[in-house]
Design an enzyme around this catalytic site. Structure first.
Site, PDB file in Angstrom:
ATOM      1  N   CYS A   1       0.686  -1.278  -0.018  1.00 30.95           N
ATOM      2  CA  CYS A   1      -0.037  -0.042  -0.162  1.00 30.95           C
ATOM      3  C   CYS A   1       1.042   1.162  -0.073  1.00 30.95           C
ATOM      4  O   CYS A   1       1.887   1.481   0.871  1.00 30.95           O
ATOM      5  CB  CYS A   1      -0.799   0.020   1.214  1.00 30.95           C
ATOM      6  SG  CYS A   1      -2.080  -1.336   1.313  1.00 30.95           S
TER       7      CYS A   1
ATOM      8  N   ARG B   1       3.839  -0.700  -5.052  1.00 31.13           N
ATOM      9  CA  ARG B   1       3.403  -0.912  -3.497  1.00 31.13           C
ATOM     10  C   ARG B   1       2.118  -1.627  -3.425  1.00 31.13           C
ATOM     11  O   ARG B   1       1.795  -2.524  -2.584  1.00 31.13           O
ATOM     12  CB  ARG B   1       3.457   0.152  -2.461  1.00 31.13           C
ATOM     13  CG  ARG B   1       4.951   0.890  -2.431  1.00 31.13           C
ATOM     14  CD  ARG B   1       4.621   1.953  -1.492  1.00 31.13           C
ATOM     15  NE  ARG B   1       4.594   1.299  -0.085  1.00 31.13           N
ATOM     16  CZ  ARG B   1       5.653   1.176   0.708  1.00 31.13           C
ATOM     17  NH1 ARG B   1       6.860   1.632   0.260  1.00 31.13           N
ATOM     18  NH2 ARG B   1       5.668   0.721   1.879  1.00 31.13           N
TER      19      ARG B   1
ATOM     20  N   TRP C   1      -2.995  -2.770  -1.563  1.00 33.90           N
ATOM     21  CA  TRP C   1      -2.644  -4.012  -1.875  1.00 33.90           C
ATOM     22  C   TRP C   1      -3.694  -4.735  -0.630  1.00 33.90           C
ATOM     23  O   TRP C   1      -3.541  -4.710   0.367  1.00 33.90           O
ATOM     24  CB  TRP C   1      -1.430  -4.426  -1.665  1.00 33.90           C
ATOM     25  CG  TRP C   1      -0.881  -6.065  -1.868  1.00 33.90           C
ATOM     26  CD1 TRP C   1      -0.918  -6.588  -3.250  1.00 33.90           C
ATOM     27  CD2 TRP C   1      -1.162  -7.050  -0.906  1.00 33.90           C
ATOM     28  NE1 TRP C   1      -0.874  -8.091  -3.106  1.00 33.90           N
ATOM     29  CE2 TRP C   1      -0.613  -8.324  -1.609  1.00 33.90           C
ATOM     30  CE3 TRP C   1      -1.145  -7.365   0.304  1.00 33.90           C
ATOM     31  CZ2 TRP C   1      -0.722  -9.483  -1.053  1.00 33.90           C
ATOM     32  CZ3 TRP C   1      -1.072  -8.354   1.087  1.00 33.90           C
ATOM     33  CH2 TRP C   1      -1.090  -9.788   0.314  1.00 33.90           C
TER      34      TRP C   1
ATOM     35  N   ASN D   1      -1.687   1.733   5.734  1.00 31.43           N
ATOM     36  CA  ASN D   1      -0.833   0.816   5.431  1.00 31.43           C
ATOM     37  C   ASN D   1      -0.486  -0.236   6.356  1.00 31.43           C
ATOM     38  O   ASN D   1      -0.094   0.211   7.571  1.00 31.43           O
ATOM     39  CB  ASN D   1       0.348   1.317   4.848  1.00 31.43           C
ATOM     40  CG  ASN D   1       1.536   0.118   4.320  1.00 31.43           C
ATOM     41  OD1 ASN D   1       1.053  -0.930   4.119  1.00 31.43           O
ATOM     42  ND2 ASN D   1       2.894   0.596   4.280  1.00 31.43           N
ATOM     43  N   GLY D   2      -0.550  -1.631   6.525  1.00 31.92           N
ATOM     44  CA  GLY D   2      -0.316  -2.442   7.457  1.00 31.92           C
ATOM     45  C   GLY D   2      -1.573  -3.191   7.924  1.00 31.92           C
ATOM     46  O   GLY D   2      -2.493  -3.413   7.185  1.00 31.92           O
TER      47      GLY D   2
ATOM     48  N   GLU E   1      14.800 -19.603  -8.085  1.00 27.65           N
ATOM     49  CA  GLU E   1      14.682 -18.008  -9.061  1.00 27.65           C
ATOM     50  C   GLU E   1      13.850 -17.905 -10.173  1.00 27.65           C
ATOM     51  O   GLU E   1      13.016 -17.089 -10.289  1.00 27.65           O
ATOM     52  CB  GLU E   1      15.850 -17.139  -8.743  1.00 27.65           C
ATOM     53  CG  GLU E   1      15.703 -15.776  -9.297  1.00 27.65           C
ATOM     54  CD  GLU E   1      14.939 -14.785  -8.370  1.00 27.65           C
ATOM     55  OE1 GLU E   1      14.281 -15.416  -7.218  1.00 27.65           O
ATOM     56  OE2 GLU E   1      14.682 -13.680  -8.739  1.00 27.65           O
TER      57      GLU E   1
ATOM     58  N   LYS F   1      10.161 -16.583 -10.864  1.00 24.74           N
ATOM     59  CA  LYS F   1       9.930 -15.669 -11.934  1.00 24.74           C
ATOM     60  C   LYS F   1       8.769 -15.971 -12.885  1.00 24.74           C
ATOM     61  O   LYS F   1       7.792 -15.292 -13.051  1.00 24.74           O
ATOM     62  CB  LYS F   1      11.276 -15.287 -12.651  1.00 24.74           C
ATOM     63  CG  LYS F   1      12.445 -14.348 -11.910  1.00 24.74           C
ATOM     64  CD  LYS F   1      12.169 -13.069 -11.966  1.00 24.74           C
ATOM     65  CE  LYS F   1      11.699 -12.528 -10.546  1.00 24.74           C
ATOM     66  NZ  LYS F   1      12.333 -12.684  -9.385  1.00 24.74           N
TER      67      LYS F   1
ATOM     68  N   GLU G   1       5.385 -15.889 -10.918  1.00 26.03           N
ATOM     69  CA  GLU G   1       4.661 -14.711 -10.699  1.00 26.03           C
ATOM     70  C   GLU G   1       4.487 -13.858 -11.829  1.00 26.03           C
ATOM     71  O   GLU G   1       3.470 -12.809 -11.740  1.00 26.03           O
ATOM     72  CB  GLU G   1       5.583 -13.770  -9.435  1.00 26.03           C
ATOM     73  CG  GLU G   1       7.127 -13.457 -10.033  1.00 26.03           C
ATOM     74  CD  GLU G   1       8.053 -12.532  -9.020  1.00 26.03           C
ATOM     75  OE1 GLU G   1       7.396 -12.019  -7.948  1.00 26.03           O
ATOM     76  OE2 GLU G   1       9.055 -12.810  -9.248  1.00 26.03           O
TER      77      GLU G   1
ATOM     78  N   HIS H   1      13.778 -39.068  -6.132  1.00 24.98           N
ATOM     79  CA  HIS H   1      12.969 -39.583  -4.782  1.00 24.98           C
ATOM     80  C   HIS H   1      11.517 -39.197  -4.675  1.00 24.98           C
ATOM     81  O   HIS H   1      11.005 -39.196  -3.982  1.00 24.98           O
ATOM     82  CB  HIS H   1      13.580 -38.888  -3.718  1.00 24.98           C
ATOM     83  CG  HIS H   1      15.213 -39.206  -3.622  1.00 24.98           C
ATOM     84  ND1 HIS H   1      15.684 -40.509  -3.211  1.00 24.98           N
ATOM     85  CD2 HIS H   1      16.409 -38.489  -3.965  1.00 24.98           C
ATOM     86  CE1 HIS H   1      16.962 -40.570  -3.262  1.00 24.98           C
ATOM     87  NE2 HIS H   1      17.431 -39.184  -3.785  1.00 24.98           N
TER      88      HIS H   1
ATOM     89  N   LYS I   1       5.167  -4.786  -4.640  1.00 26.82           N
ATOM     90  CA  LYS I   1       6.656  -4.724  -4.339  1.00 26.82           C
ATOM     91  C   LYS I   1       7.141  -4.728  -3.030  1.00 26.82           C
ATOM     92  O   LYS I   1       8.061  -5.347  -2.596  1.00 26.82           O
ATOM     93  CB  LYS I   1       7.095  -3.310  -4.947  1.00 26.82           C
ATOM     94  CG  LYS I   1       8.667  -3.421  -5.139  1.00 26.82           C
ATOM     95  CD  LYS I   1       9.194  -4.225  -6.063  1.00 26.82           C
ATOM     96  CE  LYS I   1      10.639  -4.107  -6.324  1.00 26.82           C
ATOM     97  NZ  LYS I   1      11.349  -5.420  -6.844  1.00 26.82           N
TER      98      LYS I   1
HETATM   99  C1  F6R Z   1      10.221 -11.958  -6.336  1.00 23.38           C
HETATM  100  C2  F6R Z   1      10.162 -10.832  -5.394  1.00 23.38           C
HETATM  101  C3  F6R Z   1      10.086 -11.114  -4.028  1.00 23.38           C
HETATM  102  C4  F6R Z   1      10.760 -10.180  -2.963  1.00 23.38           C
HETATM  103  C5  F6R Z   1      10.355 -10.632  -1.495  1.00 23.38           C
HETATM  104  C6  F6R Z   1      11.345  -9.984  -0.516  1.00 23.38           C
HETATM  105  O1  F6R Z   1      10.347 -11.533  -7.523  1.00 23.38           O
HETATM  106  O2  F6R Z   1      10.689  -9.449  -5.627  1.00 23.38           O
HETATM  107  O3  F6R Z   1       9.931 -12.507  -3.654  1.00 23.38           O
HETATM  108  O4  F6R Z   1      12.179 -10.659  -3.136  1.00 23.38           O
HETATM  109  O5  F6R Z   1       8.997 -10.175  -1.553  1.00 23.38           O
HETATM  110  O6  F6R Z   1      11.309  -8.550  -0.770  1.00 23.38           O
HETATM  111  P1  F6R Z   1      12.432  -7.863  -0.151  1.00 23.38           P
HETATM  112  O7  F6R Z   1      13.687  -8.103  -0.901  1.00 23.38           O
HETATM  113  O8  F6R Z   1      11.993  -6.364  -0.343  1.00 23.38           O
HETATM  114  O9  F6R Z   1      12.509  -7.849   1.445  1.00 23.38           O
END
Ligand code: F6R
Length: 613
Positions: free
Chosen positions: A2, A27, A77, A103-104, A486, A490, A493, A509, A608
């Protein structure tokens, strides 16, 4: 999660808010809304069309009243309550004279609602946030000013929150408060500002202040005053700003993700330069741990969430291999609730792009409570984690706006490797010659990533051929396992494709039962001591009908020969390969997502910055 903006004293507060909300949208983008205050009334506009609500607000702008004194805005969000207009912020009290943005999470909102309902208040949303508007209504009715009302209200709240409030009683005042969730204040030429994020205020002012936990601010056009929960005055604390607005713009790229993929060589160079010298010595300027303290460390625990956690996997290998340092890796949200055994000989490194992730933040606090030394490895100067930890390692990637981490993930890996080299030299676990060699190889990383980026079109054409893919399995071993994880994240998401990552040796396994004709397997098969074993694992899935995509070194004809699709990268020393090998997988996810018409910067259901548990 947010985004919050508040402005008072601007000639056109609505425009200031809309510009800021555009910069805060990363956000959260389930809904957006604004309130303007003036003429003894509130004007509110909200919308909840995911990713498009700001457009609606922009279209409504010409119909907004002029000469309004101030306003607050929000981009959401969703947590409590679906992503529909009635749950969009700002929320109002029963009288329609008070509005808040939040926010929170307010953990005790149910309990507070019961009391408010008994007093005759009625709610118009399913959110936890709305409770604050009604608590303010009650305190204002008791004669308090807005900031004092917010102070009393904050004393009743449990949870993590950033709040901004306006009321028709004092139309030029924005009251703001926070606990854990960040909130910053700004002032310029008779305009007072409040925002959840530096990015939102960079276009307006660089005179910024931070608000601490349980502080309440009264922001007016030409003054800001801050008090603590006890009502006593607190000093305004200036905030360091490391970025400029230009860095937070798309610069002609189609989207932020593509810009940020291309920025990786520069981000890596900035993160490494000046920290490694020609003789192989290292210098970590904000580490703030003395040599004696570092000497006393017997074990390192790396914590993070999502991509940051996967970066930790590469960090662990480097710490064990070069520094011979016992190292563990933990998902922050799990670590926090385990009865972890930590002491002053343990160093906990909390890795977080934003420096705000609430799970990582609380995990770090827990580690401190148990006596461990702590380091924050983050991209945001003076972020929550940076301020809380004993020492800081800053990645210098610049603002990362695309929701999916790219350049920050790569710089996290490189900085953890640099830290491992730093410890290795200090502990004498590598010879000076080896240290020099390693330093020069680390410094070569930006160039190697650049060469991978030069192949983006090749990677995109593989993505085009896989655009209809349903299920993908990512396999890797050793450093390749973190890359596989990773890569799968990607693809999930961004492209919304079911993707699982396994250590390649684990397939037999159990998971190999899933492989049948048409399954797609992406194998990380770069040169290293386990390449032969990975090749055997590739053979096993191929024998069962899988279509195989390999990430392999250029000129490795033998590996290419077994693959249906090839993602070539320049040859990289094994331990340093993750920051390069991840580039084709970023491109694969990007390409499949674009082919499916997905918004790569704002994938569904995500935000984000994750400031809720
Ligand atoms: C995936 C991604 C998330 C962040 C995770 C932690 O592409 O960006 O998995 O890595 O939410 O976020 P930070 O690094 O801000 O603690």
């Amino acid at each position: 999660m947010c985004g919050i903006i508040g402005v008072t004293g601007a000639a056109d507060p609505l425009q200031v808010m809309l510009d800021a909300l555009a910069l805060l949208e990363y956000r959260g983008y389930d809904s957006a809304g604004v309130v303007l205050v003036g003429d003894n009334r509130l004007w509110r506009k909200r919308d909840a069309v995911r990713g498009h609500s700001l457009e609606t607000l922009r279209h409504a702008a010409p119909g907004a009243p002029t000469h309004m004194s101030s306003g607050i805005g929000h981009t959401r969000w969703a947590t409590h309550g679906a992503a529909v207009e009635r749950n969009a912020h700002p929320h109002c009290d029963c009288t329609g004279r008070v509005a808040i943005v939040h926010n929170g999470i307010i953990e005790n909102y149910q309990e507070l609602w019961e009391k408010l309902a008994a007093e005759g208040h009625t709610r118009s949303s399913e959110t936890d946030s709305e409770v604050v508007a009604h608590l303010l209504e009650r305190e204002l009715a008791n004669g308090a000013g807005l900031a004092e009302a917010l102070r009393r209200c904050v004393a009743e709240l449990r949870g993590d929150f950033a709040l901004a409030a306006v009321s028709t009683h004092e139309p030029k005042v924005i009251a703001a408060a926070r606990r854990t969730s960040p909130l910053i204040l700004g002032q310029v030429d008779g305009i007072g500002l409040v925002a959840s994020d530096i990015a939102a205020l960079l276009g307006t002012t660089r005179t910024l202040y931070q608000l601490e936990d349980d502080e309440i601010a009264e922001v007016r056009p030409d003054s800001i005053s801050v008090v603590g929960l006890d009502g006593r005055d607190r000093e305004l604390k200036p905030l360091k700003v490391g970025w400029d607005l230009v860095a937070a713009r798309r610069d002609g790229y189609d989207d932020f993700m593509s810009k940020e993929i291309h920025e990786q060589p520069r981000a890596l160079a900035d993160t490494l330069m000046g920290r490694i010298h020609a003789d192989g010595t290292t210098e970590l300027e904000d580490l703030r741990l003395t040599e004696v303290e570092l000497d006393g460390i017997e074990r390192v625990v790396l914590i993070g969430c999502g991509s940051a956690f996967y970066a930790c996997l590469s960090g662990r290998i480097a710490l064990e291999h070069w520094a011979r340092m016992p190292a563990e890796v933990e998902i922050a949200s799990e670590f926090r609730y385990r009865d972890a055994v930590l002491g002053e000989q343990t160093l906990v490194v909390a890795v977080s792009q934003s420096g705000e992730t609430v799970d990582t933040f609380h995990a770090l606090r827990e580690a401190q409570r148990r006596g461990a030394k702590t380091i924050a490895l983050t991209n945001v100067v003076d972020s929550l984690l940076a301020r809380e930890a004993d020492g800081v390692l800053y990645t210098r990637a610049g603002p990362e706006i695309g929701v999916a981490s790219t350049k920050c993930h790569a710089t996290q890996i490189a900085l953890l490797q640099l830290f491992a080299l730093h410890l290795a030299r200090q502990r004498g676990t590598i010879e000076p010659e080896e240290g020099r060699d390693l330093a020069s190889r680390l410094l070569a990383l930006p160039g190697l990533v650049d060469r991978a980026i030069a192949r983006l079109d090749d990677y995109f054409s593989v993505a085009d051929r896989l655009a209809e893919v349903q299920d993908v399995y990512f396999l890797g071993r050793h450093v390749g396992y973190g890359v596989a994880l990773e890569g799968a994240l990607k693809l999930k998401e961004l492209a919304y494709v079911r993707a699982e990552a396994y250590p390649a040796g684990e397939m037999k396994h159990g998971p190999i039962a899933l492989i049948e004709e048409g399954a797609v397997v992406v194998a990380i098969a770069t040169r290293g001591r386990l390449l032969e074993k990975v090749m055997a694992n590739i053979a096993e899935v191929k024998a069962r009908g899988a279509t195989v995509v390999v990430v392999c070194d250029e000129y490795d004809e033998a590996t290419k020969a077994v693959a249906d699709h090839v993602l070539e990268i320049p040859a990289v020393p094994e331990l340093l390969s993750p920051a390069v090998a991840i580039v084709p997988l970023q491109a694969l996810a990007y390409g499949v997502a674009r082919a499916r018409g997905n918004d790569v910067d704002r994938p569904r259901n995500l935000a984000k910055v994750v400031t809720v548990e």
